[in-house]
Structure formats: structure tokens, C-alpha cells
Scaffold this motif. Sequence first.
Motif, short mmCIF file in Angstrom:
data_model
loop_
_atom_site.label_atom_id
_atom_site.label_comp_id
_atom_site.label_asym_id
_atom_site.label_seq_id
_atom_site.Cartn_x
_atom_site.Cartn_y
_atom_site.Cartn_z
N LEU A 95 0.86 -1.18 0.00
CA LEU A 95 0.00 0.00 0.00
C LEU A 95 0.89 1.24 0.00
O LEU A 95 1.99 1.22 0.55
CB LEU A 95 -0.91 0.03 1.23
CG LEU A 95 -2.01 -1.03 1.31
CD1 LEU A 95 -2.86 -0.80 2.56
CD2 LEU A 95 -2.89 -1.02 0.07
N THR A 96 0.40 2.33 -0.60
CA THR A 96 1.20 3.55 -0.63
C THR A 96 1.09 4.28 0.70
O THR A 96 0.20 4.00 1.52
CB THR A 96 0.74 4.51 -1.74
OG1 THR A 96 -0.58 4.98 -1.41
CG2 THR A 96 0.71 3.83 -3.09
N VAL A 97 2.00 5.22 0.91
CA VAL A 97 1.99 6.02 2.14
C VAL A 97 0.64 6.71 2.30
O VAL A 97 0.03 6.68 3.38
CB VAL A 97 3.13 7.07 2.08
CG1 VAL A 97 3.02 8.04 3.25
CG2 VAL A 97 4.47 6.36 2.07
N HIS A 100 -2.08 4.33 3.43
CA HIS A 100 -1.98 4.03 4.85
C HIS A 100 -2.50 5.18 5.71
O HIS A 100 -3.22 4.97 6.68
CB HIS A 100 -0.52 3.74 5.23
CG HIS A 100 -0.10 2.33 4.93
ND1 HIS A 100 -0.74 1.25 5.47
CD2 HIS A 100 0.89 1.83 4.14
CE1 HIS A 100 -0.16 0.14 5.03
NE2 HIS A 100 0.82 0.46 4.22
N LEU A 101 -2.12 6.40 5.34
CA LEU A 101 -2.56 7.57 6.12
C LEU A 101 -4.09 7.71 6.05
O LEU A 101 -4.74 8.00 7.05
CB LEU A 101 -1.89 8.84 5.60
CG LEU A 101 -0.38 8.95 5.78
CD1 LEU A 101 0.16 10.19 5.09
CD2 LEU A 101 0.00 8.97 7.26
N GLU A 102 -4.65 7.51 4.86
CA GLU A 102 -6.10 7.64 4.69
C GLU A 102 -6.84 6.63 5.56
O GLU A 102 -7.83 6.97 6.21
CB GLU A 102 -6.48 7.44 3.22
CG GLU A 102 -6.23 8.67 2.37
CD GLU A 102 -6.50 8.43 0.89
OE1 GLU A 102 -6.49 7.26 0.46
OE2 GLU A 102 -6.71 9.42 0.17
N LEU A 103 -6.35 5.39 5.57
CA LEU A 103 -7.02 4.36 6.38
C LEU A 103 -6.93 4.72 7.86
O LEU A 103 -7.93 4.69 8.58
CB LEU A 103 -6.38 2.99 6.13
CG LEU A 103 -6.89 1.86 7.03
CD1 LEU A 103 -8.39 1.63 6.83
CD2 LEU A 103 -6.14 0.56 6.78
N PHE A 104 -5.74 5.07 8.32
CA PHE A 104 -5.57 5.34 9.75
C PHE A 104 -6.36 6.55 10.20
O PHE A 104 -6.85 6.59 11.33
CB PHE A 104 -4.08 5.50 10.09
CG PHE A 104 -3.59 4.53 11.11
CD1 PHE A 104 -3.42 3.20 10.78
CD2 PHE A 104 -3.34 4.92 12.42
CE1 PHE A 104 -3.00 2.28 11.73
CE2 PHE A 104 -2.92 4.01 13.37
CZ PHE A 104 -2.74 2.70 13.03
N SER A 105 -6.50 7.54 9.34
CA SER A 105 -7.24 8.74 9.75
C SER A 105 -8.72 8.42 9.96
O SER A 105 -9.42 9.15 10.67
CB SER A 105 -7.05 9.86 8.74
OG SER A 105 -7.76 9.57 7.56
N CYS A 106 -9.19 7.32 9.35
CA CYS A 106 -10.60 6.92 9.54
C CYS A 106 -10.88 6.40 10.95
O CYS A 106 -12.03 6.25 11.33
CB CYS A 106 -10.99 5.81 8.55
SG CYS A 106 -11.18 6.39 6.89
N VAL A 127 4.45 10.34 -0.75
CA VAL A 127 3.07 9.88 -0.47
C VAL A 127 2.57 8.85 -1.47
O VAL A 127 1.73 8.02 -1.14
CB VAL A 127 2.04 11.03 -0.40
CG1 VAL A 127 2.12 11.76 0.92
CG2 VAL A 127 2.18 11.96 -1.57
N GLN A 128 3.08 8.90 -2.71
CA GLN A 128 2.59 7.95 -3.71
C GLN A 128 3.43 6.68 -3.77
O GLN A 128 3.16 5.80 -4.58
CB GLN A 128 2.57 8.61 -5.10
CG GLN A 128 1.63 9.81 -5.21
CD GLN A 128 0.17 9.45 -4.93
OE1 GLN A 128 -0.22 8.28 -4.98
NE2 GLN A 128 -0.64 10.45 -4.60
N GLN A 129 4.46 6.60 -2.92
CA GLN A 129 5.31 5.41 -2.95
C GLN A 129 4.74 4.32 -2.07
O GLN A 129 4.13 4.58 -1.05
CB GLN A 129 6.72 5.74 -2.47
CG GLN A 129 7.56 6.45 -3.51
CD GLN A 129 8.99 6.60 -3.03
OE1 GLN A 129 9.54 5.68 -2.42
NE2 GLN A 129 9.58 7.74 -3.30
N ARG A 130 5.00 3.08 -2.47
CA ARG A 130 4.58 1.96 -1.63
C ARG A 130 5.50 1.85 -0.42
O ARG A 130 6.70 2.13 -0.52
CB ARG A 130 4.61 0.65 -2.43
CG ARG A 130 3.54 0.65 -3.50
CD ARG A 130 3.41 -0.70 -4.13
NE ARG A 130 2.47 -0.64 -5.25
CZ ARG A 130 2.15 -1.67 -6.01
NH1 ARG A 130 2.71 -2.84 -5.79
NH2 ARG A 130 1.29 -1.54 -6.98
#
Lengths: 318, 271
Positions: A95-97, A100-106, A127-130
Motif C-alpha cells: 500500500l502507498t503512504v 496508509h494515512l487515509e485508512l488510519f485517519s478513519c 506519499v505515492q510510494q509503496r
Amino acid sequence: MTTPYINIRNLTKKFAQHPVLNQLDLTINAGEIVAILGENGAGKTTLLNLMLGLMPADSGEIQLFGQPASALQQSMALRANIGVMLQQASLPGNLTVLEHLELFSCYYPNPRPLPELIQSCGLSDIVQQRFASLSGGQKQAVLFALAIIGKPVLLFLDEPTVGLDVAARQAFWQQIRQAKADGISVVLTTHYLEEADQLASRILVLKNGHFIADGSPAQLKAFGLTRQICCCTRLSQTLISSWPEVQRVAQLEGQPAAQLDTPKNAASGQQLQIHSRQPEQTLRRLLALDEQLADLTVSGVSLEQAFLQLTQAQEHSA
Amino acid sequence: MNTPNINMSGIDLPGIKTATLPWLSWPQTLKLLLMEAKSDLLTLWRSPGFVAPSLIFPVMFYLLFGVFLTKGGQSDYLLVTYCCFGVMGPALFNFGVNVATEKSQGWLTMKQIAPAPVSAYLFGKMVSSLLFALVIVLLLFVCAALFGDVRLYTSQWLGLAGLVLVGTLPFCLFGLWLGLTLSAKAAPAVVNLIYLPLAFLGGLWLPIHILPGFMQQFAQLLPSFHFGQLALSVIGRDLAQPWWQHLLALIVFTLLFAVLASRAFRQNRSV
């Protein structure tokens, strides 16, 4: 009186009958940046896991925000007060950075806005890197961003800079200073003296299951300047310990003079270990008073020795 | 430590979120569930080692044994059993192997410490496993209709698809239990060692009635056998056993694996 963020009383944790933590007490208040120093295997990670309610204690009491640590498991809201970087934690690599940030912010009702978080954690270029393609320092930066994404008041960082190069370590320290400036309290474990010195307002040394020292970096530094002089001399321990800059004199054990190579040494006295705040001054005196002084070495006092002195000094003054 | 009730009264801690605070709103919960599903699906989709075998093997085996090498009349029977075999794959592997990996990475612990509901994580895995299962079922349906000359009523196509998708539940829970119990290194081998014999001995590769009698007896103990038989009842090709016995067996397996998985989860938490 304000309730402490962390309050630990008489904590004991054993693994296979061997106590890793033994009757440990600790109070951490809001606003503190606490570094827990200790060698590998001293129990730093165990202590952190106990504070996070990830494992049960054998005896004693651990409170976070006035609640038993076990309450963390029951309450989402309580958990949102803390941010954690686990030792050697990793994320799914493909998953890209940003993903991961989007999921955790939920996970949080009121998370930090992602553009601001990405900016402040220096993640804009990656941010676009895996996750799997990142360097060690970049991975730690992402894990740090995940730790503060929910606006915690208390951060737990378990050896966050192990394995990082100097530049990455200093970049990471800057993140912790920023968190400190934002009013976040931090509990940090490390075995780097410099890291504790750079970041912490309070340093605790964990050894043999309890804290052998608890002081500010200034106190630590005073002892860090101490040098250890070893030599073979005819001068008496009493004389040397009467010099004002000398903190401690001890006869080295396990090195009988007969084992030394030259017969001259055997005749010339005893092997001594001297801890001095002003090593140059002590050396001048030693060399002036003992022409046959031999086997001279000067070295820095290890952190552990420095803190042993610190605790001994505190015991004597008490 | 004997205060299970969380009570923040009398504690003076400004800025601390308390236990009584309402947590995520309904739209936020919905977004969380979607994000968990999206993340897990992306993780799966970007793992060639998962995508290729789970999509290709059922289709390849079905074309080989159910279409080209069969002497006619078995294409519909084997379509049903290879659907069952196919959907078991994502369930056992996404839960078994991937949970074991994410557990050993510390990713599960991070979620446990963050206010991330375990149910949302499991929901995400369930959705992605079901989507993969759906793709496998559709691929097999197309192959069966085009090459196997299989003709079913619309209600049978739909009933079969629905039944095999719902029937993945016990295998998801079986996988979850394995994933929570096994190490990341051991999981791929162990799950394969369970998956393939389970399929063969449950009569999903070859029709159960051509296997020797003692193997037919033994199959009664396997969830894969009851899964296959229940699915076969949609096209009337099951054995004489009443369908509700298979359903009951699957419910018992579901409950058993749910209990084992939740026990493993609690042990995992306090290691």
C-alpha cells in the motif's frame, strides 16, 4: 492536583520466573518528555507494552490518565489519547503512504488534516510510494505520522531511531521536538545517550528491573563529563580520594600484580580505577607524585557507571 | 486493577478524551468500513502470489477435469464442486496467511492500540475475500457455459452463486483461527496442506461417489464435503442425505471456528 498521565506502583513482571521488572515505580506528568534508557534486554519494551495494556502485569498497578491500563482495551476514546510507535512494527508493503494515512485517519473522529500532516512530517515526496520501497528513515517518518494522526496528548516511541543513519536520526529528532512544541508529552525508549540528551526533559535508567537513576539531562551531563583513569600506582587510595575533583577510587579486582608482564609493576603498587571530573588535573597530580606510575589509560565513563555514581551520590546525600 | 467500570469523575485532566465521549458517527463508521475493504482489496490485488493461483487454479482444474477430460455429464457436477473449491481459496488464504503476516509485522497490534475496531478489519478482509470469490465463480460460470455446455435455470445460477459465497463464512473463520495461531513463516505451507486435502477428501476435485467407501465415510467429518453437497443440491446432484444435515454441519463448523478464532485472538492480545 493534576492527575499524572502515567502512574505506576510496585510493578513486577516475570518471564519464566525471572523478574524483568521488579517493584518498579514511575510517575509521568503532562508536558514531560521522558527518555527511558537501558541496554538491550533491560525491559524497556516490556515496560512499554505493560503501559499500553498489551500484556498483564504479575503484580502492581499501572494507571494511564487515572484509569487502569486495561481500560484502554475497552474504550476507543481513551485509546485516542495516545499515539504509539512500536519497535520494529511494519505496515503492509504494497500500500502507498497516502493509502496508509487515509485508512488510519478513519479511526479517529477528528484526525489531523492529511495535507498538513504530510507537510509537517516531510512526507510530500513519498506519499505515492509503496511502503515497502521506502528507506528506513522514511518508514519511521510514516510510522510517526500514523502515531500523531489522531492528535494524541501522549506519545510512546519504542526505540524509534534504531538502525537509522545520522541524518535520518536528526530529522526524526526534529519531528519529536515539533511534537513537544505542539504540547504532546512523550515517553521514549532508547539506548542512545545522545538521543536522550537531545530530546528529553527527564532521563530514567532502567537496570535489573527498576530505575537506577532519574534525573535531568543537565545532571546526566555532569556525570557524562567524568573520565575514568586506570593506572598502577604506589599512591594510596585515601590520598587520591582526598583530591576535590576525584569522585571515586576503587582497586581493580581480578588483576593481581603477579600477572602483569614487567617485574617493575609488581613492585610499584596497586591497580586503581579513578573517576575524575577534571582528568587533566588528576593526571598532573598523579604523574608528579608517582614517577613509577604505569599502565595508564584514560577513558569515558560508560553511561551505566555514571548513573551508578549518580544513584550512589543520591543515597549518600539522603 | 479491579475497576472494570471506566469512571473519569474526579480526575482533573484537561484535554483528555474520556470514555464517555461518543465515538465515530454513522457516516464515519461507514467510511471506515469502506476504507478497510478498499485497503485489503488493494493489498490483495497487488500480491501476484495470491491473485494468480486463486484465480487460475480453479479455472484450469475445471477446464481440465470438468470439461476436456470428462466423458460428458460431469461438467455441471464439477462446476459446482470447483466453485466450492475456488471460493475456499481466498477465504483460507486471505484470512490464514495474510492475518499471520500482518500479526507478525506488528500491524495488528498497531490497530489494537489505535482506536481501530477489530470488526472493521475483519469486515474488510471478508469483503475482499468475497469479491475474489465472486470473480472466481463468474469465471467458472463463463467457462462452464461456453466450453462445458452447462445449461442451468437462472434461479440455479443465482442460487449456486449466492450459496457458495455465503458458504465461505466457515472457511473465513477457519482461516482466521489458523492465521492467529500460526507464524507468518509457517502459515503458507500449513494452509496449503489443509486446503488441498480438504478439497480432495471432501469430494470437490473428483465426485465423492467414485471414491472408496471408507473415504466417503471420512468425508462426513469435513466441512468441505458438506459445503459441496449443499451446493450440489441446487442442481439436484447431491447424495441421498437430506440437505438440512449439511447445513447443520456447516453451522456447527462455523460456530466451532468462531470460538477457536476468538480464543486465539484473546491469547494473541496478552502475549
